[in-house]
Design an enzyme around this catalytic site. Structure first.
Site, short mmCIF file in Angstrom:
data_model
loop_
_atom_site.label_atom_id
_atom_site.label_comp_id
_atom_site.label_asym_id
_atom_site.label_seq_id
_atom_site.Cartn_x
_atom_site.Cartn_y
_atom_site.Cartn_z
N SER A 1 -7.10 -4.84 10.63
CA SER A 1 -7.33 -5.85 11.68
C SER A 1 -7.00 -7.30 11.28
O SER A 1 -7.10 -8.19 12.10
CB SER A 1 -8.77 -5.84 12.21
OG SER A 1 -8.97 -4.78 13.13
N ASN B 1 -2.37 1.46 15.81
CA ASN B 1 -2.86 1.10 17.15
C ASN B 1 -3.19 2.41 17.88
O ASN B 1 -2.92 3.50 17.36
CB ASN B 1 -1.85 0.24 17.92
CG ASN B 1 -0.52 0.93 18.05
OD1 ASN B 1 -0.43 2.06 18.54
ND2 ASN B 1 0.55 0.29 17.59
N ILE C 1 0.81 -1.22 0.00
CA ILE C 1 0.00 0.00 0.00
C ILE C 1 0.85 1.28 0.00
O ILE C 1 0.40 2.31 -0.47
CB ILE C 1 -0.99 -0.02 1.19
CG1 ILE C 1 -2.14 0.97 0.94
CG2 ILE C 1 -0.29 0.27 2.51
CD1 ILE C 1 -3.31 0.80 1.89
N GLY D 1 -4.21 -8.74 10.36
CA GLY D 1 -2.87 -9.24 10.63
C GLY D 1 -2.77 -9.68 12.07
O GLY D 1 -3.49 -10.59 12.50
N VAL D 2 -1.96 -9.00 12.85
CA VAL D 2 -1.78 -9.41 14.26
C VAL D 2 -3.08 -9.29 15.05
O VAL D 2 -3.25 -9.97 16.06
CB VAL D 2 -0.66 -8.65 14.99
CG1 VAL D 2 0.69 -8.95 14.39
CG2 VAL D 2 -0.89 -7.16 15.04
N TYR D 3 -4.03 -8.49 14.60
CA TYR D 3 -5.30 -8.37 15.32
C TYR D 3 -6.28 -9.51 15.02
O TYR D 3 -7.33 -9.61 15.66
CB TYR D 3 -5.95 -7.01 15.06
CG TYR D 3 -5.33 -5.86 15.85
CD1 TYR D 3 -4.24 -6.05 16.71
CD2 TYR D 3 -5.84 -4.56 15.74
CE1 TYR D 3 -3.69 -5.00 17.43
CE2 TYR D 3 -5.29 -3.50 16.46
CZ TYR D 3 -4.21 -3.72 17.30
OH TYR D 3 -3.68 -2.67 18.01
N GLY E 1 3.82 -4.80 10.85
CA GLY E 1 2.87 -4.94 9.74
C GLY E 1 2.81 -3.72 8.84
O GLY E 1 3.83 -3.08 8.54
N VAL E 2 1.60 -3.39 8.43
CA VAL E 2 1.43 -2.29 7.48
C VAL E 2 1.79 -0.95 8.13
O VAL E 2 2.30 -0.04 7.47
CB VAL E 2 0.00 -2.32 6.88
CG1 VAL E 2 -1.07 -1.93 7.86
CG2 VAL E 2 -0.08 -1.48 5.62
N ASP E 3 1.56 -0.83 9.42
CA ASP E 3 1.91 0.38 10.17
C ASP E 3 3.42 0.65 10.08
O ASP E 3 3.87 1.76 9.76
CB ASP E 3 1.47 0.18 11.63
CG ASP E 3 1.47 1.44 12.47
OD1 ASP E 3 1.69 2.53 11.91
OD2 ASP E 3 1.24 1.33 13.69
#
Ligand code: AR6
Length: 169
Positions: free
Chosen positions: A121, A23, A10, A123-125, A31-33
């Site tokens: 949400s 978060n 992205i 991925g790790v979520y 991740g994407v963050d």
């Protein structure tokens, strides 16, 4: 309004705004963050730190959204939203809907015409891709203002197939 599903990273999208799956602290993560912070540059973290906390350690509560410049990205804006940690409860869906909806509302205020979303949400979520794609479809299809394109940029092949099937059916 066009709904597009594509596979990829992205941070490389040439759109008015990309959405970050952040978060509540809004100070980066994995991740994407993490990818967005690396691509936008250190100015993004500095800017995020300057945003007010609504309570200690919380700049963006789950389901809400905040906007920052895109800094070194080609996207002009980054809309940061926080999806729920998946627990298999009805509340998850309400919060994920809110994350998509509040991102779109902020986009509208900033006159964004093209926006790219990751699988918030998922991925790790832990949110299942199929259910998340159904939530995204519901929110985006009900959105009536003059957005030109909502693009879903999905990282992994198998997840991409799921999003494509649900959003382009
Ligand atoms: N472009 C598009 N999608 C990506 C990219 C990328 N460059 N990198 C990963 N994904 P996640 P969450 C996909 O875990 O579940 C962070 O640490 C990834 O394959 O990034 O909402 C935050 O700081 C997955 O399908 O977000 C929070 O603490 C999707 O992006 C927490 O993770 C979302 O995975 C948020 O968790």
């Amino acid at each position: 309004m066009r709904i597009v599903v594509k596979k990829g990273d992205i941070t490389l999208e040439d759109v008015d705004a990309i959405v970050n799956a952040a978060n509540e602290k809004m100070l980066g993560g994995g991740g994407v963050d993490g990818a967005i912070h690396r691509a936008a540059g250190p100015e993004l973290l500095e800017y995020c730190r300057s945003l007010p906390e609504v309570r200690p350690g919380v700049r963006c509560p789950t389901g809400k959204a905040r906007i920052t410049p895109g800094f070194r990205l080609s996207a002009k804006w980054i809309i940061h939203t926080v999806g729920p940690i998946y627990r298999g409860k009805e509340e998850d869906k309400i919060l994920l809907e809110a994350a998509f909806y509040n991102s779109l509302r902020l986009a509208e205020i900033y006159d964004v015409k093209t926006i790219a979303f990751p699988a918030i949400s998922c991925g790790v979520y832990g949110y299942p891709h199929k259910e998340a794609a159904q939530v995204a479809r519901g929110v985006v299809r009900n959105h009536v203002w003059d957005l030109r394109e909502a693009r879903f940029v999905i990282f992994a092949d198998k997840d991409f197939e799921i999003w494509k099937e649900i959003l382009q059916s």
